[in-house]
Design an enzyme around this catalytic site. Structure first.
Site, PDB file in Angstrom:
ATOM      1  N   ARG A  32      18.960 -91.241  19.048  1.00 42.45           N
ATOM      2  CA  ARG A  32      20.245 -91.477  18.792  1.00 42.45           C
ATOM      3  C   ARG A  32      20.385 -92.441  17.683  1.00 42.45           C
ATOM      4  O   ARG A  32      21.427 -92.879  17.094  1.00 42.45           O
ATOM      5  CB  ARG A  32      20.797 -92.369  19.990  1.00 42.45           C
ATOM      6  CG  ARG A  32      21.136 -91.538  21.257  1.00 42.45           C
ATOM      7  CD  ARG A  32      21.417 -92.118  22.604  1.00 42.45           C
ATOM      8  NE  ARG A  32      20.127 -92.312  23.030  1.00 42.45           N
ATOM      9  CZ  ARG A  32      20.054 -92.949  24.332  1.00 42.45           C
ATOM     10  NH1 ARG A  32      20.955 -93.335  25.062  1.00 42.45           N
ATOM     11  NH2 ARG A  32      18.565 -93.182  24.938  1.00 42.45           N
ATOM     12  N   GLN A  91       0.802 -91.713  24.800  1.00 47.98           N
ATOM     13  CA  GLN A  91       1.313 -90.595  25.689  1.00 47.98           C
ATOM     14  C   GLN A  91       1.892 -89.562  24.617  1.00 47.98           C
ATOM     15  O   GLN A  91       2.784 -89.540  23.896  1.00 47.98           O
ATOM     16  CB  GLN A  91       2.723 -91.102  26.325  1.00 47.98           C
ATOM     17  CG  GLN A  91       3.400 -90.313  27.066  1.00 47.98           C
ATOM     18  CD  GLN A  91       4.992 -90.741  27.408  1.00 47.98           C
ATOM     19  OE1 GLN A  91       5.404 -91.872  26.877  1.00 47.98           O
ATOM     20  NE2 GLN A  91       5.681 -89.912  28.199  1.00 47.98           N
ATOM     21  N   GLY A 157      21.546 -95.822  33.992  1.00 45.67           N
ATOM     22  CA  GLY A 157      21.511 -95.477  35.329  1.00 45.67           C
ATOM     23  C   GLY A 157      22.118 -96.535  36.134  1.00 45.67           C
ATOM     24  O   GLY A 157      22.071 -97.712  36.070  1.00 45.67           O
ATOM     25  N   ALA A 447       6.798-128.864 -29.494  1.00 43.77           N
ATOM     26  CA  ALA A 447       8.027-127.862 -29.146  1.00 43.77           C
ATOM     27  C   ALA A 447       7.917-126.755 -29.926  1.00 43.77           C
ATOM     28  O   ALA A 447       7.445-126.629 -31.286  1.00 43.77           O
ATOM     29  CB  ALA A 447       9.277-128.602 -29.426  1.00 43.77           C
TER      30      ALA A 447
END
Ligand code: UD1
Ligand code: CA
Length: 511
Positions: A32, A91, A157, A447
């Site tokens: 989904r 699995q 469920g 500088a």
């Protein structure tokens, strides 16, 4: 007894009354979400959904008793959470939540009790898992499920309580019916199955083979264990959570953003309780693992990400994004500072608009100012780089002053080189330090110097063209223009350029 799969971890004390495993189901694809990434690796609160569930589980059981069931993109999922020290069960084919537990039979069957968690519900807390486990133990049940009352139970469920038990306010459950199989009457039930369970291990594995795939998804539903065990006259009970938000799954992107907002707000509340001030917390993005010391102030629109640690008495001003960094006490981070994998010593001041890239170590009381970019540097105690600089691959001592616009030229097109600036050095503005180069202790760089060679300690280095002055040049240029002529060039020789030469030059430029 403990299983062989538990390598490299110490076993539980043998006097423990019962042996409890936690199984986390995380093999599903998450169809989904319409994503190429597995669902459980989507991030909420700045870390993978599954990592939250594992963190809660680890507060209840040692890592060697935790088994994560992985399948879809198994190797990515494993790699993302391997650092937690848990076990994995593969699995290979995902044939349902019941099938996930069938596959884990070998790993889990030695345990007295198996707590099952959904890998996609990241807000679950250790307290709730413990409550579920304690209730299960006290009821001496074969199966205990965690339920919740939802205003909109769609998609979940539903819990079918035993009629008589329900009337008597009892806890026994007859079955769980999935949305797709529920009758119109059952769909009205607001008590949902959260997807968290505790099983008596032997009861689970004695009966798990009675699950079938005779349902609209053609899957083995773990939820059917309620009916299976009930029919076998085993005790199936439910305990309701007080906080339904805790069990929400992340099945859609919309659900994920809701969970993320909830988690981050909870994180802010935790920090507020710990003595941190956060203005407009809902504008801040603070990841779960972030730490902040007391009396620190976080202004609106701040992001604190990953494993960031902020000390006490700091002020993190708006629009700063700090990732995986360590900030000492009493530090001020001014607006718009971006910082990644870096460290700030106590009392340091950075920003506004500083960019601290990985490996920046800013010393105690040091200052890094606006539009200063740093990467892989050490800036010593009290040193200052306040304006418009790039400092990369540099080791800079204590009490150094880096003038505006200073650049370490660290890259020769192929390799990176180191710049070393020893303590007490003064680098004049707009200097380029061509690495590898070392500026000795206490030296001055004039500088706008381009420094290509090492500068000894206490020396003055000038690496610039000598200034020359053309007296009256500007006045003569003005006057020439007034006479309809053009004075070109900047040096003395060119002042006498005549009209013809001038026209010739212009023509060449046009060609
Ligand atoms: C499940 C429950 C439902 C409950 C809901 C709560 C079932 C059949 N239904 O539905 O009653 O209300 O959770 O959130 O269990 N997974 C695997 N292997 C698989 C299939 C799933 O490991 O073969 C994992 C998923 O990665 C996920 C978890 O199990 O982390 C739950 O699966 P999901 O498909 O999200 O179940 P829901 O439809 O939410
Ligand atoms: Ca789910």
């Amino acid at each position: 007894m403990a299983k062989a799969a538990k390598a490299n971890t110490k076993s539980s004390p043998s006097n423990q009354p019962s042996h409890v495993a936690i199984a986390i189901m995380a093999a599903g694809k998450g169809t989904r979400l319409k994503s190429k990434h597995p669902k459980v690796l989507h991030e909420i609160g700045g870390k993978p959904i599954l990592a939250h569930v594992i963190a809660a589980a680890k507060k209840v059981a040692p890592a060697h008793d935790i088994f994560v069931i992985i399948g879809h993109e198994a190797e990515r999922v494993r790699a993302a959470v391997a650092g937690t020290g848990v076990n994995f069960v593969l699995q290979e084919e995902q044939r349902g939540t019941g099938h996930a537990l069938m596959v884990a039979r070998e790993a889990l069957s030695g345990y007295d009790h198996v707590i099952v968690l959904s890998g996609d519900a990241p807000l679950i807390t250790a307290e709730t898992i413990k409550k579920l486990s304690d209730f299960h133990g006290a009821q001496n049940a074969a199966m205990t499920l965690l339920s919740a009352d939802l205003d909109n139970p769609y998609g979940y469920g539903r819990v079918l309580r035993k009629g008589a038990a329900e009337r008597a306010g009892g806890v026994e459950v007859q079955a769980i019916v999935e949305e797709k199989s529920a009758t119109a009457q059952q769909k009205k039930i607001r008590e949902i199955n959260s997807g968290f369970y505790a099983f008596a291990g032997p009861a689970l594995y004695e009966h798990i083979d009675q699950l079938s795939t005779a349902n609209p998804h053609g899957e083995y539903y773990l939820t059917d264990m309620a009916a299976v065990l009930h029919r076998a006259r085993k005790k199936v009970v439910a305990i309701k959570t007080a906080d339904a938000g805790e069990v929400m799954g992340s099945n859609t992107r919309a659900e994920m953003t809701m969970l993320d907002a909830r988690l981050r707000l909870a994180k802010c509340r935790e920090l507020l309780d710990a003595g941190v001030t956060i203005f407009f917390p809902h504008t801040c993005v603070i990841d779960s693992d972030v730490e902040v010391g007391a009396d620190s102030v976080i202004e609106p629109f701040v992001q604190l990400l990953g494993h960031t640690k902020i000390g006490a008495d700091c002020r993190i001003r708006s629009y700063s994004v700090i990732g995986n960094s360590v900030v000492g006490d009493r530090v001020t981070v001014r607006p718009g500072t971006i910082m990644e994998d870096s460290r700030l010593g106590a009392g340091a001041v950075v920003g506004p608009y500083s960019h601290l890239r990985p490996g920046s170590e800013i010393g105690e009381g040091a200052h890094v100012g606006n539009f200063v970019e740093t990467k892989k540097i050490k800036l010593g105690k009290g040193s200052k780089a306040n304006h418009l600089s790039y400092l990369g691959d540099a080791e800079i001592g204590d009490g150094v002053n880096i003038g505006a616009g200073t650049i370490t030229c660290n890259f020769d097109g192929v390799n990176k080189h180191q710049t070393v600036i020893e303590g007490g050095v003064f680098i004049g503005s707009d200097s380029t330090l061509v690495a590898p180069v070392r500026i000795g202790r206490g030296a001055y760089v004039a500088a706008a110097s381009c420094i290509t060679e090492n500068v000894p300690a206490d020396a003055l280095a000038l690496g610039r063209a000598r200034q020359s002055v053309k007296e009256g040049w500007a006045r003569r240029k003005r006057e020439a223009r007034e006479d309809g002529k053009e004075l070109t060039g900047l040096n003395a020789q060119e002042e006498s350029v005549d009209e013809k030469q001038f026209a010739e030059r212009k023509r060449k430029i046009r060609l």
